[in-house]
Structure formats: C-alpha cells, structure tokens
Design an enzyme around this catalytic site. Structure first.
Site, mmCIF file in Angstrom:
data_model
loop_
_atom_site.group_PDB
_atom_site.id
_atom_site.type_symbol
_atom_site.label_atom_id
_atom_site.label_comp_id
_atom_site.label_asym_id
_atom_site.label_seq_id
_atom_site.Cartn_x
_atom_site.Cartn_y
_atom_site.Cartn_z
ATOM 1 N N HIS A 174 -7.203 -5.259 10.213
ATOM 2 C CA HIS A 174 -6.947 -5.022 8.788
ATOM 3 C C HIS A 174 -5.654 -5.687 8.321
ATOM 4 O O HIS A 174 -4.732 -5.886 9.112
ATOM 5 C CB HIS A 174 -6.958 -3.522 8.442
ATOM 6 C CG HIS A 174 -5.799 -2.723 8.953
ATOM 7 N ND1 HIS A 174 -5.957 -1.522 9.624
ATOM 8 C CD2 HIS A 174 -4.453 -2.907 8.880
ATOM 9 C CE1 HIS A 174 -4.772 -1.021 9.935
ATOM 10 N NE2 HIS A 174 -3.836 -1.846 9.489
ATOM 11 N N GLU A 189 -9.687 -2.294 5.463
ATOM 12 C CA GLU A 189 -10.287 -2.050 6.772
ATOM 13 C C GLU A 189 -11.532 -2.933 6.947
ATOM 14 O O GLU A 189 -12.038 -3.494 5.971
ATOM 15 C CB GLU A 189 -10.685 -0.566 6.868
ATOM 16 C CG GLU A 189 -9.500 0.397 6.781
ATOM 17 C CD GLU A 189 -8.664 0.450 8.083
ATOM 18 O OE1 GLU A 189 -8.674 -0.523 8.854
ATOM 19 O OE2 GLU A 189 -7.994 1.469 8.289
ATOM 20 N N ASP A 244 0.813 -1.216 0.000
ATOM 21 C CA ASP A 244 0.000 0.000 0.000
ATOM 22 C C ASP A 244 0.843 1.261 0.000
ATOM 23 O O ASP A 244 2.064 1.206 0.207
ATOM 24 C CB ASP A 244 -0.947 -0.001 1.221
ATOM 25 C CG ASP A 244 -0.310 -0.596 2.481
ATOM 26 O OD1 ASP A 244 0.922 -0.562 2.586
ATOM 27 O OD2 ASP A 244 -1.060 -1.082 3.338
ATOM 28 N N ASP A 292 -7.401 -3.305 14.337
ATOM 29 C CA ASP A 292 -8.803 -3.566 13.969
ATOM 30 C C ASP A 292 -8.929 -4.770 13.027
ATOM 31 O O ASP A 292 -9.983 -5.009 12.455
ATOM 32 C CB ASP A 292 -9.432 -2.314 13.328
ATOM 33 C CG ASP A 292 -8.734 -1.883 12.036
ATOM 34 O OD1 ASP A 292 -7.783 -2.579 11.600
ATOM 35 O OD2 ASP A 292 -9.145 -0.861 11.458
#
Ligand code: F6R
Length: 259
Positions: free
Chosen positions: A138, A143, A67, A136
């Site tokens: 991810h 996400e 990313d 979380d």
C-alpha cells in the site's frame, strides 16, 4: 523510476533530506506531501538538524499529509496530527496554519475528503510527495484493490496493516479500522515523488512494485506510470530485486551527469 540503493537506512534518510532541502532552497514556498510511520522518522530528524544548522527554512512552505485515522481527535497520542507535530512541525519554522492533514474527526467524512482535495488544488498541487510503503504494497492507506484512479476517501485498513501498525498502540484492538487517505490518483498528481523503503520486511513489497506488473493488487506499482519517481532503498529493502546491477549502473551514470 529512479531506483537508488544506498548502504544504510541512515543514508536513505540523508538522501531524502537532500532532495527536500534542495527543493525548499529552490522554491521556498514549495508544497510538500508528507507521510507518517516508522520509515520517514529518520528523514524528519535529519530535516530538523538541517533546519537548526540554518541550511533550510520551512517558513513559506505548505504541507499536506497522506492520511489520518478516522474518529480520532487530532490531540490523540496516536493520531497522525500528533505524530507530525511531535516529530517535525514543532521543531521547525513551518507555519502551523499551512500544515494540513485530513480531518479524521469530522462528522461528515465525505465532505472532509472533498475539502482536502480542494485544499490541495488551491495550494497549486503538491511539488514533492514523500511516501513509505506497506508490507502489502500500500501507499498512503490505499490498500490492495484500491482503484489506481482513486481520490481522497475513506478506506478500511487490512488486518495486515492493522497488525503492522499495532506497535504504535497498546493493543491490536486499539488500532483504528478506517482512515481518510489521499487516493492513488491524488498521489500521482504530485510533480515529484520520493518513496522510501528500509529493512528486510519491505523487500517483497519493493520487488512487487518495482519489477512486477502495474496492478491494483500492489497499489505502489501505480508509480510506474509517473514520470518523476525516485525510490530510495537500503540494501535490505532492495534484497529481493533482480535487476540491482542495472539500477546501480544507471544510478552511477545519473550521478556523474548531475555533478
Ligand atoms: C503513512 C502511510 C503509510 C506508511 C506505510 C509504511 O502516512 O501513508 O502508507 O507509509 O504503512 O509504514 P512504516 O513506515 O511504518 O513501515
């Protein structure tokens, strides 16, 4: 999934480096999928040590990062281009022209995403994808709620991820809100996947993706559908897992079969 619980974060980085060096020694022109963030830093340091000791060469390797932030120039101090250059690429013999990251600075994001997928295809796919995991759940910047079939695309970061990453920036306000990220579908096409998690802060996410159901609410849980995933954990990251005795037992058998 092969769940490997190791005594320390350093042991995690050494095992990850072992796996990557073994691949590169077997297949010098391997295609590596790389991650940024705090977790893989120690692995990159260890790879540099092994390169300096002439135990591995990256001269024929190709890399694709997961990313990159959107609207951030590759030269920006916090860009993932800079992160990779400073923490790995400039210390080893990899050819800079074979190191790929999504083009977050492109004026056509849709085209940049499509181009990234094409480049991965043209390279013959990713042999080994290194992953971290967000608190979380991810992976890359997929996400919670991301389609498990998603491809490289633009993604908005959650406030939790922005807060987690604020430590790399002067203030929370400076943390970008958008990134280009490989999709979960893209990641699942890698031949092998190694996920690293260290520290107590990851224990909840690890428990959810290893022992919970496959759900888009925990993007890393999609890895349960992949045949060749190794999860390298330190004791703290593994501390919320329920079936640790079994994982340790399986790992002992697996190691004895391999040696
Ligand atoms: C980084 C990436 C992210 C990180 C994750 C964990 O390229 O794709 O998914 O792996 O946010 O980050 P750290 O390692 O900083 O806890």
């Amino acid at each position: 999934m092969r769940i490997v619980i190791l005594e320390s974060a350093q042991a995690v980085s050494h095992r990850a480096a072992d796996i990557m060096c073994e691949l590169l020694n077997d297949k010098p022109n391997a295609v590596l999928g790389l991650a940024t963030g705090g977790t893989p830093l120690a692995t990159y340091d260890e790879l540099v040590v092994r390169y300096n000791q002439q135990e591995v060469s990256f001269a024929q390797a190709t890399s694709f990062n997961l990313d990159e932030y959107v609207d951030m120039s590759p030269e920006h101090a916090q860009s993932y281009h800079t992160f990779m250059r400073e923490n790995l690429f400039r210390h080893i013999d990899i050819d800079a022209s074979n190191c790929h990251l999504p083009d977050g600075a492109s004026d056509n994001h849709w085209r940049a995403c499509e181009h990234y997928e094409q480049l991965i295809d043209q390279a013959g796919g990713i042999d080994l994808q290194l992953l971290g995991i967000g608190t979380d759940g991810h992976i890359a910047f997929n996400e919670p709620g991301s389609s498990l079939a998603s491809r490289t695309r633009l993604k908005a970061l959650t406030e939790q991820t922005r807060r987690d990453n604020a430590r790399f920036f002067d203030s929370l306000e400076d943390v970008p809100r958008l990134a280009i990220t490989m999709g979960i579908g893209t990641i699942l096409e890698a031949h092998d996947i190694v996920l690293l998690a260290t520290g107590a802060g990851k224990a909840g996410a690890v428990r959810a993706f290893v022992e919970g159901p496959v759900t888009a609410q925990v993007p890393a849980s999609a890895l349960q559908m992949h045949p060749n995933v190794t999860v390298l954990l330190d004791e703290d990251a593994a501390s919320w897992l329920v079936r640790t005795d079994y994982y340790r037992q399986v790992e002992a058998v697996q190691r004895s079969l391999e040696t």
